[in-house]
Structures are given as C-alpha cells and as structure tokens.
Design an enzyme around this catalytic site. Sequence first.
Site, PDB file in Angstrom:
ATOM      1  N   SER A 199      87.469  78.340  32.076  1.00 32.93           N
ATOM      2  CA  SER A 199      86.586  79.106  31.202  1.00 32.93           C
ATOM      3  C   SER A 199      87.174  80.489  30.980  1.00 32.93           C
ATOM      4  CB  SER A 199      85.199  79.241  31.836  1.00 32.93           C
ATOM      5  OG  SER A 199      84.511  80.300  31.189  1.00 32.93           O
ATOM      6  N   MET A 252      77.749  83.027  23.817  1.00 28.95           N
ATOM      7  CA  MET A 252      76.421  83.499  24.260  1.00 28.95           C
ATOM      8  C   MET A 252      75.834  84.463  23.234  1.00 28.95           C
ATOM      9  SD  MET A 252      77.147  84.144  28.284  1.00 28.95           S
ATOM     10  CE  MET A 252      78.089  82.966  29.267  1.00 28.95           C
ATOM     11  N   ASP A 279      82.975  79.995  26.188  1.00 24.81           N
ATOM     12  CA  ASP A 279      81.542  80.232  26.375  1.00 24.81           C
ATOM     13  C   ASP A 279      81.002  81.166  25.305  1.00 24.81           C
ATOM     14  OD1 ASP A 279      80.817  78.739  28.773  1.00 24.81           O
ATOM     15  OD2 ASP A 279      82.261  80.039  29.787  1.00 24.81           O
ATOM     16  N   ASP A 315      79.719  72.689  35.169  1.00 29.61           N
ATOM     17  CA  ASP A 315      80.037  74.075  34.802  1.00 29.61           C
ATOM     18  C   ASP A 315      79.189  75.042  35.619  1.00 29.61           C
ATOM     19  OD1 ASP A 315      80.710  76.429  33.503  1.00 29.61           O
ATOM     20  OD2 ASP A 315      79.862  75.865  31.553  1.00 29.61           O
ATOM     21  N   HIS A 344      81.285  75.806  24.336  1.00 31.41           N
ATOM     22  CA  HIS A 344      79.965  75.691  24.971  1.00 31.41           C
ATOM     23  C   HIS A 344      79.031  76.704  24.320  1.00 31.41           C
ATOM     24  CE1 HIS A 344      77.642  76.187  29.078  1.00 31.41           C
ATOM     25  NE2 HIS A 344      76.881  75.691  28.121  1.00 31.41           N
ATOM     26  N   MET A 395      74.987  71.939  33.845  1.00 35.06           N
ATOM     27  CA  MET A 395      75.076  73.316  34.344  1.00 35.06           C
ATOM     28  C   MET A 395      74.730  73.340  35.831  1.00 35.06           C
ATOM     29  SD  MET A 395      76.124  75.263  31.910  1.00 35.06           S
ATOM     30  CE  MET A 395      76.100  76.688  32.992  1.00 35.06           C
ATOM     31  N   MET A 420      75.782  78.554  23.915  1.00 31.83           N
ATOM     32  CA  MET A 420      74.538  78.951  24.588  1.00 31.83           C
ATOM     33  C   MET A 420      73.792  79.850  23.615  1.00 31.83           C
ATOM     34  SD  MET A 420      76.303  79.521  28.311  1.00 31.83           S
ATOM     35  CE  MET A 420      77.942  79.547  27.594  1.00 31.83           C
ATOM     36  N   HIS A 435      87.910  76.010  27.851  1.00 33.11           N
ATOM     37  CA  HIS A 435      86.449  76.135  27.780  1.00 33.11           C
ATOM     38  C   HIS A 435      86.078  77.523  27.261  1.00 33.11           C
ATOM     39  CE1 HIS A 435      82.362  74.910  28.998  1.00 33.11           C
ATOM     40  NE2 HIS A 435      82.190  76.165  29.386  1.00 33.11           N
TER      41      HIS A 435
HETATM   42  C1  DX5 Z   1      78.189  80.245  32.533  1.00 31.72           C
HETATM   43  C2  DX5 Z   1      79.336  79.644  31.763  1.00 31.72           C
HETATM   44  C3  DX5 Z   1      80.443  79.163  32.618  1.00 31.72           C
HETATM   45  C4  DX5 Z   1      81.101  80.242  33.449  1.00 31.72           C
HETATM   46  C5  DX5 Z   1      81.638  79.601  34.670  1.00 31.72           C
HETATM   47  O1  DX5 Z   1      77.108  80.455  31.672  1.00 31.72           O
HETATM   48  O2  DX5 Z   1      78.886  78.534  31.002  1.00 31.72           O
HETATM   49  O3  DX5 Z   1      81.411  78.446  31.855  1.00 31.72           O
HETATM   50  O4  DX5 Z   1      82.135  80.900  32.778  1.00 31.72           O
HETATM   51  O5  DX5 Z   1      82.150  80.603  35.489  1.00 31.72           O
HETATM   52  P1  DX5 Z   1      82.364  80.355  37.051  1.00 31.72           P
HETATM   53  O6  DX5 Z   1      83.337  79.207  37.171  1.00 31.72           O
HETATM   54  O7  DX5 Z   1      82.907  81.638  37.514  1.00 31.72           O
HETATM   55  O8  DX5 Z   1      81.026  80.013  37.633  1.00 31.72           O
HETATM   56 ZN    ZN Z   2      80.420  77.185  30.030  1.00 30.36          ZN
END
Ligand code: DX5
Ligand code: ZN
Length: 212
Positions: A8, A37, A35, A173, A66, A137, A68, A33
């Site tokens: 990620s 947000m 993320d 994840d 991903h 998750m 969110m 990956h």
């Molecule tokens: C959290 C993200 C993850 C995050 C994971 O909301 O979806 O992808 O980056 O990070 P680690 O591996 O540090 O928990």
């Molecule tokens: Zn993620």
Amino acid sequence: MSVKIAPSILSADFARLGEEVRAIDAAGADYIHIDVMDGHFVPNLTIGPAVVKALRPFTTKPFDVHLMIEPVDPYIPAFVEAGSDIVTLHAEATRHLDRSLQLIRSLGAKAGVSLNPATSEQVLTYVLDKIDLILVMSVNPGFGGQSFLPSALEKIAAIRRMVGDRPIDIEVDGGVTAANAADVREAGANVLVAGSAVFRTSDYRANIAALR
Ligand code: DX5
Ligand code: ZN
C-alpha cells in the site's frame, strides 16, 4: 495456493511517489495497492484519479485501487480511465452494490468489494458472480499502521468457504505483518496488502519476501 503481495503506497514517501512505485515493483510487488480516501466515508484524505494517472507510467503491475469514498459510483469512470485494473468499493458506501459492481465491469475493470470489520460477509451472497476480488478490512479504514483485528481471520475463513473454487481473490488489508501473514493465508486469503510492513525500512525486497 500462491500468495500475492500488494504494498500500500499510503505508507510511501508522497513526495517521491513515482519512484516509490517503481521501487516496490522492482522489489517483487504483485499488485500496487492505492488507498483513496474522501474525509467523509473515512476520516482521512488521500489520492484522486489525477495521481493514479500520473503513477501509471511507473509500472505495468496491476493497480489495485481501494476506494474508501461515498458516494462512489460517480467517481468510478475517472478511476478506470486513470488506469485502475481492479476497482474495489466498500459495501457500506453504496446503496446498490449489484449496480456498482456491474458499472465497474462494464468499464472493463475488475470489480472488488471491501467489508469493514463489523460488516458481515452475508452481503456478498447474491453478488458472487459479479466479483473478482473481496477485500477484508482487518482494521477500521482510514489510516496505515494500525493493529490487526483478529476477528478478520474468522471472516476470511467464512468467505473462503463461500467462494469455494471461484476465481475470486481474497485480500486482507490492515495490520498485516510477517508475524501474522501465515495465519491470514491459512484462513484462506491469497492477497496480502501491507503498508507499514513493506515501507518500514528501505529494503522493500526483504520486507516483501518476509511477508511471503
Ligand atoms: C487503511 C488502508 C490500508 C493501509 C494499510 O485504511 O486501506 O491499505 O494502508 O496499512 P498497514 O499495512 O500499515 O496497516
Ligand atoms: Zn487499502
């Protein structure tokens, strides 16, 4: 079953994101990956389609995006056009999960569904034929570096039973480390997302290998 590692980039150096993507590719990442947000569905803001597009030339590995964000449907076309290979949305963030999944596939991308820690896998029952990836998750989404919630293991196992031998990736994840990777795989996951565990030291190759 062989495992895929999806670093990620949330834990990467955002000032050097292109080079970071190139580095994890060279270090053996299977998926990249990303993320996304929105400060609304989750309490943090990160990356939009313009950044996904800017990163696309840095690797040929699949972009595992991903989302969110809520609402999500209006933004799906922009993320596909930016070069996302897999687009994963949260079951909690769409009122019409079946429709959202159809939208992703109609644009030519693979469709993923993510479930927050408190969401039951039952929401997947009637859309299994429209899913390419299920993202479990194992932390509450929003931030990297949180601790793995052990209840995810039971959910992964239930999803593995549900999926059987359908060609669906089961991805986990949040809080994945070399210490719990074996448990996660034993439960039935075949894709491990890892942010802090990959970027914690500069030897990305060793960190990815440790997760494998
Ligand atoms: C959290 C993200 C993850 C995050 C994971 O909301 O979806 O992808 O980056 O990070 P680690 O591996 O540090 O928990
Ligand atoms: Zn993620």
